[in-house]
Design a protein around this motif. Structure first.
Motif, PDB file in Angstrom:
ATOM      1  N   ARG A   1      -6.651  35.007 -65.071  1.00 38.06           N
ATOM      2  CA  ARG A   1      -6.307  35.646 -63.793  1.00 38.06           C
ATOM      3  C   ARG A   1      -6.919  34.918 -62.600  1.00 38.06           C
ATOM      4  NH1 ARG A   1      -7.168  42.037 -64.135  1.00 38.06           N
ATOM      5  NH2 ARG A   1      -6.365  41.767 -62.000  1.00 38.06           N
ATOM      6  N   GLY A   2      -7.969  34.138 -62.855  1.00 38.61           N
ATOM      7  CA  GLY A   2      -8.605  33.443 -61.741  1.00 38.61           C
ATOM      8  C   GLY A   2      -9.379  32.233 -62.206  1.00 38.61           C
ATOM      9  N   LEU A   3      -9.476  31.227 -61.326  1.00 39.89           N
ATOM     10  CA  LEU A   3     -10.315  30.058 -61.563  1.00 39.89           C
ATOM     11  C   LEU A   3     -11.189  29.852 -60.331  1.00 39.89           C
ATOM     12  CD1 LEU A   3     -11.219  27.479 -63.075  1.00 39.89           C
ATOM     13  CD2 LEU A   3      -9.310  26.285 -61.945  1.00 39.89           C
ATOM     14  N   ILE A   4     -12.509  29.875 -60.536  1.00 38.48           N
ATOM     15  CA  ILE A   4     -13.477  29.635 -59.466  1.00 38.48           C
ATOM     16  C   ILE A   4     -14.213  28.347 -59.794  1.00 38.48           C
ATOM     17  CG2 ILE A   4     -15.575  30.474 -58.339  1.00 38.48           C
ATOM     18  CD1 ILE A   4     -14.642  33.331 -58.967  1.00 38.48           C
ATOM     19  N   THR A   5     -14.200  27.398 -58.863  1.00 39.74           N
ATOM     20  CA  THR A   5     -14.919  26.145 -59.088  1.00 39.74           C
ATOM     21  C   THR A   5     -16.014  25.993 -58.038  1.00 39.74           C
ATOM     22  OG1 THR A   5     -13.461  24.776 -57.696  1.00 39.74           O
ATOM     23  CG2 THR A   5     -12.806  25.104 -59.997  1.00 39.74           C
ATOM     24  N   ILE A   6     -17.184  25.543 -58.481  1.00 37.33           N
ATOM     25  CA  ILE A   6     -18.346  25.396 -57.616  1.00 37.33           C
ATOM     26  C   ILE A   6     -18.850  23.963 -57.711  1.00 37.33           C
ATOM     27  CG2 ILE A   6     -20.689  26.227 -57.128  1.00 37.33           C
ATOM     28  CD1 ILE A   6     -19.898  28.866 -58.512  1.00 37.33           C
ATOM     29  N   SER A   7     -18.836  23.254 -56.584  1.00 37.61           N
ATOM     30  CA  SER A   7     -19.258  21.842 -56.540  1.00 37.61           C
ATOM     31  C   SER A   7     -18.519  21.000 -57.575  1.00 37.61           C
ATOM     32  CB  SER A   7     -20.774  21.724 -56.737  1.00 37.61           C
ATOM     33  OG  SER A   7     -21.464  22.150 -55.580  1.00 37.61           O
ATOM     34  N   THR A   8     -17.231  21.213 -57.666  1.00 42.81           N
ATOM     35  CA  THR A   8     -16.385  20.449 -58.592  1.00 42.81           C
ATOM     36  C   THR A   8     -15.732  19.279 -57.851  1.00 42.81           C
ATOM     37  OG1 THR A   8     -15.914  22.307 -60.076  1.00 42.81           O
ATOM     38  CG2 THR A   8     -14.272  20.546 -59.988  1.00 42.81           C
ATOM     39  N   PRO A   9     -15.796  18.074 -58.406  1.00 43.83           N
ATOM     40  CA  PRO A   9     -15.185  16.904 -57.737  1.00 43.83           C
ATOM     41  C   PRO A   9     -13.679  16.828 -57.981  1.00 43.83           C
ATOM     42  CG  PRO A   9     -16.240  16.201 -59.759  1.00 43.83           C
ATOM     43  CD  PRO A   9     -16.527  17.682 -59.622  1.00 43.83           C
ATOM     44  N   HIS A  10     -12.918  17.655 -57.261  1.00 45.81           N
ATOM     45  CA  HIS A  10     -11.476  17.722 -57.495  1.00 45.81           C
ATOM     46  C   HIS A  10     -10.767  16.415 -57.155  1.00 45.81           C
ATOM     47  CE1 HIS A  10     -11.418  21.935 -58.567  1.00 45.81           C
ATOM     48  NE2 HIS A  10     -12.182  22.202 -57.523  1.00 45.81           N
ATOM     49  N   LYS A  11     -11.354  15.634 -56.262  1.00 44.01           N
ATOM     50  CA  LYS A  11     -10.785  14.333 -55.925  1.00 44.01           C
ATOM     51  C   LYS A  11     -11.634  13.203 -56.501  1.00 44.01           C
ATOM     52  CE  LYS A  11      -8.794  16.043 -51.598  1.00 44.01           C
ATOM     53  NZ  LYS A  11      -8.758  15.900 -50.113  1.00 44.01           N
ATOM     54  N   GLY A  12     -12.522  13.555 -57.407  1.00 46.09           N
ATOM     55  CA  GLY A  12     -13.422  12.569 -57.986  1.00 46.09           C
ATOM     56  C   GLY A  12     -14.697  12.433 -57.177  1.00 46.09           C
ATOM     57  N   SER A  13     -15.653  11.704 -57.729  1.00 43.15           N
ATOM     58  CA  SER A  13     -16.923  11.438 -57.059  1.00 43.15           C
ATOM     59  C   SER A  13     -17.226   9.953 -57.155  1.00 43.15           C
ATOM     60  CB  SER A  13     -18.055  12.242 -57.716  1.00 43.15           C
ATOM     61  OG  SER A  13     -19.304  11.858 -57.194  1.00 43.15           O
ATOM     62  N   SER A  14     -17.553   9.357 -56.018  1.00 45.93           N
ATOM     63  CA  SER A  14     -17.836   7.921 -56.006  1.00 45.93           C
ATOM     64  C   SER A  14     -19.288   7.612 -56.330  1.00 45.93           C
ATOM     65  CB  SER A  14     -17.474   7.330 -54.634  1.00 45.93           C
ATOM     66  OG  SER A  14     -18.244   7.934 -53.607  1.00 45.93           O
ATOM     67  N   VAL A  15     -20.078   8.650 -56.651  1.00 46.40           N
ATOM     68  CA  VAL A  15     -21.500   8.439 -56.939  1.00 46.40           C
ATOM     69  C   VAL A  15     -21.675   7.490 -58.125  1.00 46.40           C
ATOM     70  CG1 VAL A  15     -23.596   9.550 -57.767  1.00 46.40           C
ATOM     71  CG2 VAL A  15     -22.306  10.572 -55.903  1.00 46.40           C
ATOM     72  N   ALA A  16     -20.817   7.605 -59.125  1.00 44.94           N
ATOM     73  CA  ALA A  16     -20.952   6.736 -60.295  1.00 44.94           C
ATOM     74  C   ALA A  16     -20.845   5.265 -59.910  1.00 44.94           C
ATOM     75  CB  ALA A  16     -19.889   7.088 -61.333  1.00 44.94           C
ATOM     76  N   ARG A  17     -20.052   4.989 -58.876  1.00 48.04           N
ATOM     77  CA  ARG A  17     -19.856   3.598 -58.468  1.00 48.04           C
ATOM     78  C   ARG A  17     -21.152   2.968 -57.958  1.00 48.04           C
ATOM     79  NH1 ARG A  17     -15.734   4.420 -55.232  1.00 48.04           N
ATOM     80  NH2 ARG A  17     -14.201   4.141 -56.883  1.00 48.04           N
ATOM     81  N   ILE A  18     -21.996   3.796 -57.345  1.00 45.52           N
ATOM     82  CA  ILE A  18     -23.229   3.268 -56.769  1.00 45.52           C
ATOM     83  C   ILE A  18     -24.183   2.776 -57.855  1.00 45.52           C
ATOM     84  CG2 ILE A  18     -24.646   5.365 -56.729  1.00 45.52           C
ATOM     85  CD1 ILE A  18     -25.449   4.641 -53.893  1.00 45.52           C
TER      86      ILE A  18
END
Length: 299
Positions: free
Chosen positions: A134-151
């Motif tokens: 019935r519902g999906l709640i996301t908290i601090s989710t990288p929906h467009k990805g996170s570039s932190v791994a690149r660093i």
């Protein structure tokens, strides 16, 4: 499938709430956060909380798991068997948890995912449109990805230098903590979260009819402070400005996920709070909002 599960039975007339932890974590992040360890089980969660203690007395950490349990919702969570494996490996486990949760309620299920856990929820809905959710709640989710791994690629030489200089027994120092974080940032599972990864290319999902979507993100990138140095501020002195990721800029991200990426594109509601990637789970104001969201979904 044998899974390590924590659950509390509530009212059968309320939706069961399933909590999904993030990469390198365990169900302790929801159930027993005071003892939880993150970044592959190598780093105490409390190090990322600074002086913020979730607004609770005596330093007790509470999450939405406890809030909803107190309101008599059936609550369920589990520790992923391979918390640093690809997202697809956790989806069958969530399918099993949904089956178990379905036996605790006659009112459907709400999924709540922190960090990568939100993507696991999205992938589940992408594969199974069974009408239970019935519902999906996301908290601090990288929906467009996170570039932190690149660093991490830019910092690999630094990690190599730290290994021989600071032996394993040198715990509690800034350099030991940074070294552990760098090791985690080089993991294959984290690279899956990079924008444009094969995972995001294959995730061609969208809103599912009958599912209410809510997301939240943070804007305080300071993850921890030791010896008068803060992380990631220390990295800002090392990494060229044009390479410094949005996720680690003040007012732009929570240290691991940018505020922009934390917004689910088709969400019905979105919230932003001044918290880092861990603090956001214990922020009292956001928890109150999310309890209200679950109550609206339940009505």
């Amino acid at each position: 499938m044998k899974l390590d599960i924590a659950s509390r039975r509530g009212s059968i007339n309320k939706p069961a709430v399933v909590f999904i932890h993030g990469l390198g974590m365990s169900m302790d992040i929801w159930v027993n956060p005071s003892d939880s360890r993150i970044l592959g089980g190598t780093f105490p969660l409390k190090k990322l909380l600074g002086k913020r203690e979730g607004g609770e007395k005596h330093g007790a950490l509470r999450t939405l798991f406890h809030d909803l349990e107190q309101k008599d919702y059936p609550v369920v969570t589990w520790s992923q068997r391979r918390p640093a494996a690809p997202i697809d490996s956790a989806v069958p486990e969530l399918e099993e948890i949904v089956k178990i949760s379905g036996e605790m309620t006659e009112s459907g299920i709400v999924l709540i995912g922190h960090s990568r856990g939100g993507l696991i929820g999205r992938k589940y809905l992408f594969k199974r449109k069974d009408g239970l959710i019935r519902g999906l709640i996301t908290i601090s989710t990288p929906h467009k990805g996170s570039s932190v791994a690149r660093i991490a690629g830019y910092l690999s030489p630094l990690a190599s230098l730290l290994n021989p200089v600071f032996p394993p027994g040198d715990k509690g120092t800034l350099f030991f903590s940074v070294k552990r974080i760098l090791q985690f940032l080089r993991s294959r599972a984290l690279r899956e979260l990079l924008p444009g990864s094969n995972f995001f290319k294959s995730l061609k999902d969208g809103p599912v009819e009958g599912v209410y979507y809510t997301s939240a993100g943070g804007t305080n990138p300071t993850l921890f402070t030791l010896s008068n140095y803060s992380f990631p501020d220390l990295l800002e002195k090392i990494v060229p400005g044009n390479l410094y990721p949005e996720e680690m800029k003040k007012g732009k991200g929570d240290g691991l996920v940018s505020a922009e990426s934390s917004k689910l594109p088709w969400c019905d509601e979105h919230y932003v709070v001044e918290c880092n990637h861990a603090e956001i789970l214990f922020d009292k104001s956001l928890r109150n909002i999310m309890v209200q969201v679950v109550e609206r979904i339940s009505s």
